[in-house]
Structure formats: C-alpha cells, structure tokens
Design an enzyme around this catalytic site. Structure first.
Site, short mmCIF file in Angstrom:
data_model
loop_
_atom_site.label_atom_id
_atom_site.label_comp_id
_atom_site.label_asym_id
_atom_site.label_seq_id
_atom_site.Cartn_x
_atom_site.Cartn_y
_atom_site.Cartn_z
N VAL A 176 0.82 -1.21 0.00
CA VAL A 176 0.00 0.00 0.00
C VAL A 176 0.86 1.26 0.00
O VAL A 176 0.42 2.33 -0.45
CB VAL A 176 -0.95 -0.01 1.22
CG1 VAL A 176 -0.17 0.15 2.53
CG2 VAL A 176 -2.02 1.06 1.12
N LYS A 177 2.09 1.14 0.48
CA LYS A 177 2.96 2.31 0.58
C LYS A 177 3.41 2.85 -0.77
O LYS A 177 3.93 3.97 -0.84
CB LYS A 177 4.19 1.97 1.43
CG LYS A 177 3.86 1.64 2.88
CD LYS A 177 3.27 2.85 3.61
CE LYS A 177 3.14 2.57 5.10
NZ LYS A 177 2.64 3.74 5.84
N ASP A 178 3.19 2.08 -1.85
CA ASP A 178 3.48 2.63 -3.18
C ASP A 178 2.69 3.90 -3.42
O ASP A 178 3.16 4.84 -4.07
CB ASP A 178 3.10 1.62 -4.27
CG ASP A 178 4.08 0.46 -4.37
OD1 ASP A 178 5.01 0.40 -3.55
OD2 ASP A 178 3.91 -0.38 -5.26
N ALA A 184 4.29 6.72 -1.42
CA ALA A 184 5.61 7.00 -1.98
C ALA A 184 5.48 7.83 -3.25
O ALA A 184 6.20 8.82 -3.45
CB ALA A 184 6.35 5.70 -2.26
#
Length: 467
Positions: free
Chosen positions: A51-53, A56
């Site tokens: 999910v951090k894509d 980012a």
C-alpha cells in the site's frame, strides 16, 4: 508508444502509472457464521508490493513539483520497510539515489528487496527514544544534512501521504463496492491510509461509513502503554524514556470512529487461517487489520459490507510469521504444528506467570537484591510496572559478577551481559535443545511473545538425556 499499436486496458507507460487499481476480494471461509460481507483490498498487488506505493508516489511527485527533489537527487526515508520499498522502486525508475534507514528488527526479506532496487540500507537499533542520535528519524535527518541534494520523505508528517489515499484508495473502494461499503478497516501506522481513505469514504457516504482502526494491543493509538509488539508496520511504539510522545501529522484521529486492539497471537492465527483457508499469504499488519475486521463483522448484519486493507504480502515475512522456528522460540502458534512434546508441556505449570526481571533503570544496589536468589536475570527496557514482560524489550542480562565492583548508584543498563537464551512454550523440546546447545545457565521461557518464567537449563536435563 509505438505508432499503429493499440494497447488494451491495464497497459501502463511506467511504474508510477501502475500504482493503485488493486482488487477487493471477498473472504468466504474464515467468515463462517458472519452475516456481513467482508472484502480485503489486496494492496500487495501494487507494483512495489504494498500500500505504501501510493504514499511514496504522492510524496515523490509533490517533492518534484515543489522543487525539493531535483534531478540526480537523493531520496532519504526512515521506515520499517514498505515505504522504503515503494520509494526505492520509484526512485530507481526516475533516476534518484535512495537511502533507507530501517530498525534492526525489520525482516531480512525487506532489506534484501531494498538492496535489489539499488537502495542503500542503513540499520539502526530499533529500541531508541525519539531524539536519540540512533533513532530512525535522527539518523535520516543527519544524512539529509550531510548529502547535497538530499530530500527527506518524512512519511509520518508529510501531507502528501494522506492526500494520496484520499485521491486513490478511498475512491477505488467506493467504486468497487458500488457505494455499498458500510465499514472501512485499516491498521494505523503513519495514519495516512486510514485518514485519507477514511475522509473520502465519510464524505462520499454523507458520514454513513464507519472507520475502524486496527492496532496492536500495546500500541499507544488504542490506549496501550507503548510496549513493543511483533507485527511490523503498524501501531505506535512509545519508548519509556520518550519525553514528549508526538503522533504523526498524517494521522487525523477524529476520522476514526473506533479502534480495535489486537494481540499478536490473534493476528498470527488469522494470518495462518487466511493462507490455508482463503489462499491469501499476507503480511503481519494484514493479520492485525483482518482480525479487527472479523471482530467488527461479527456484530453486523447481511446489509453491511466491510472493506479492510491488506497492506502487503506474506512473502516479505516468511522468516517470521510463517516460520515455525521463529514462532516457536517466542511461544506463538506454529504454522505447521508437530506431534511432539513442547517446552510448555515439559515445564508446566511453571509457565503460567510473569518472569522476574530487572528494569534497565534500576540501580546496581536494587539489582543485587533481586539477584540474591538467581544466578542471572534478564534486563527489561525500563517500564514503571513491568507486570507484562515482552521478550522483544529484554535488552540484556545481569549477574552478580557483572555488578561485583559497580557502585550502588550505577544504573544496570550500563553493565549488561548478553541476553539469556529464549525457549518458547509452543516449540518442540528437541528444537529448544538444539538452540540451547551446551548452555547451562538460566533460560527465559516465552509464551505468545511474553516472558513468563526464567528457569535453570537443568530443567531440560531429562529431555536432553533422552534426546
């Protein structure tokens, strides 16, 4: 794009364009007896694996547009792993150098992937108070000062983190459920996912959607005392020496209607069931979030729809939550139980209490009193009331010999021996014996990640002889 070639939906011109668009999948077997529909949003299907894509990408684009990050610059972040992975992958595709500062507790798989993207991994001790020179943020900020053209992503306080989920995650969930979502569940780490997506869903539903935060049992967000836990990338740890406990600016607590506090053992059991009954191999924070979603769903009816975020894949945690050696050594349920005598069975009923320990802030004089009836004791990261001893907070051991020539007023933390070996209640005795080797001193016994006893290695003597 090649002239004359017609591409189909799902073809993207870059890594960045492929971020998002993740599916939601209904749970069917672990929800037996639950009337509400429970859907998991599979964020590990983002191109960078989590999910951090989304955060980012949002933070990178915002930094480029503001001029904070220029051509040939260096991306620096302090992270438990996933944000670093997303930043490293995107930075590689955009021509930036990446340095990721991680705690030494992060899984080996995550560090290996970071290096595969070309990122420089800087490890620092995980149990440091805010402001300590070895704290993640302190190390990252120092690097930014030293490196020309460096930019600190700062996911915890970066508004682009929350904005990314308001712009993508929330709208996707609303569209995928046809506006029928009634409850949204997500873990709280930086707070960006639950805040951004939660704000959108509340606005889109006219305030009808309920937002539930999933939190480790001892995390500060849900009212815990901040003791360490074992699920990576979720919750808020509070070091006992922290002077001022600052929460991330990316997290807006007013968006959350309720927080479910999930013990590690419950999250681990859910992870194992999801893999075996749903075919979903998910990461630790997913276990925390889905355990919370199942709790909520049990209270609901057939007209309700629960959507829960699964942040990443279990492939990044094969050495932990799916590894029986790691699980057993801490007394967690094994992924593949064996029909053998366990440490807990061998030592019962001695494993039903709380281990006697020495607080790290104790004086040498106080420690000597505690050592009158023990040859060595584990030393716990200082807590006011150590009624629960988390093995991960044991920072060493102390013996009478260690303190023989030490002034009474000296603190124990300055005179530590190496930590005592640990044996978990759920592991086979033969496995524990193999790890203990020729050790003849005290052994810490762990159950569900907690130290429940300190026993002499001699307690294993009969089993060793039989082995």
């Amino acid at each position: 794009m090649t002239v004359g070639v017609e591409f189909q939906a799902g073809a993207y011109e870059s890594f960045a364009e492929a971020v998002g668009h993740t599916p939601v999948v209904r749970l069917n077997r672990v929800t037996a007896g639950i009337r509400a529909a429970v859907y998991v949003k599979l964020e590990y299907l983002n191109p960078g694996g989590s999910v951090k894509d989304r955060a980012a990408l949002g933070m990178l684009v915002a930094a480029e547009e503001s001029g904070e990050l220029g051509p040939g610059g260096t991306v620096v972040e302090a992270t438990s792993g996933n944000t670093g992975l997303g930043l490293a992958a995107l930075a590689a595709a955009r021509g930036y150098r990446t340095i990721v500062v991680v705690p030494d507790r992060v899984s080996q798989e995550k560090k290996a992937v970071l290096r595969a993207y070309g990122a420089e991994v800087r490890e620092t001790p995980g149990l440091r108070p805010v402001g300590h020179p070895e704290h993640l943020r302190s190390v990252a900020l120092r690097l930014v000062e030293e490196i020309p053209g460096a930019w600190f992503a700062g996911q915890y306080d970066n508004p682009a983190n929350t904005a990314a989920h308001r712009a993508t995650t929330g709208p996707e969930i609303w569209a995928q459920t046809g506006g029928r979502v009634t409850h949204f569940v997500a873990g709280v780490g930086t707070g960006g996912t639950i805040t951004g997506a939660g704000e959108f869903l509340k606005e889109a539903s006219g305030g009808a959607v309920r937002v539930i935060g999933a939190d480790p049992e001892t995390s500060v967000y849900g009212g815990g005392d901040g003791r360490i836990w074992y699920m990576e990338a979720v919750g808020h740890f509070r070091h006992p020496e922290t002077a001022e406990d600052l929460w991330p600016e990316a997290f807006h607590p007013e968006v959350v209607d309720r927080i479910e506090r999930i013990p590690d053992v419950e999250a681990i059991r859910v992870l194992h069931r999801l893999a075996r009954e749903e075919g979903l191999l998910l990461g630790g924070s997913s276990g925390t979030s889905i355990a919370a979603a199942l709790r909520i769903a049990r209270e609901l009816g057939p007209e309700d729809t629960v959507v829960v975020i699964a942040p990443d894949s279990g492939r990044a945690y094969l050495s932990k939550y799916y590894n029986d050696e790691w699980l057993g050594a801490l007394g967690f349920p094994l992924a593949s139980p064996v029909d053998e005598v366990t440490v807990g069975e061998l030592l019962a009923p001695d494993t039903s209490g709380v281990a006697r320990v020495v607080p790290s802030g104790a004086t040498a004089a106080a420690a000597r009193e505690l050592l009158r009836s023990a040859s060595a004791l584990p030393v716990l990261l200082q807590r006011e009331e150590p009624d629960t001893v988390v093995v991960a907070e044991i920072i060493g051991a102390v013996t009478a010999e260690d303190l023989a020539a030490v002034p009474d007023s000296d603190l124990v933390r300055d005179h530590l021996s190496s930590p005592l070996p640990v044996a978990g209640t759920t592991e086979p005795v033969r496995t524990a014996l193999a790890r203990l080797g020729e050790h003849t001193g005290p052994v810490v016994i762990a159950h569900e990640g907690r130290a429940v006893a300190v026993v002499a290695a001699a307690r294993f003597a009969d089993a060793r002889a039989a082995d």
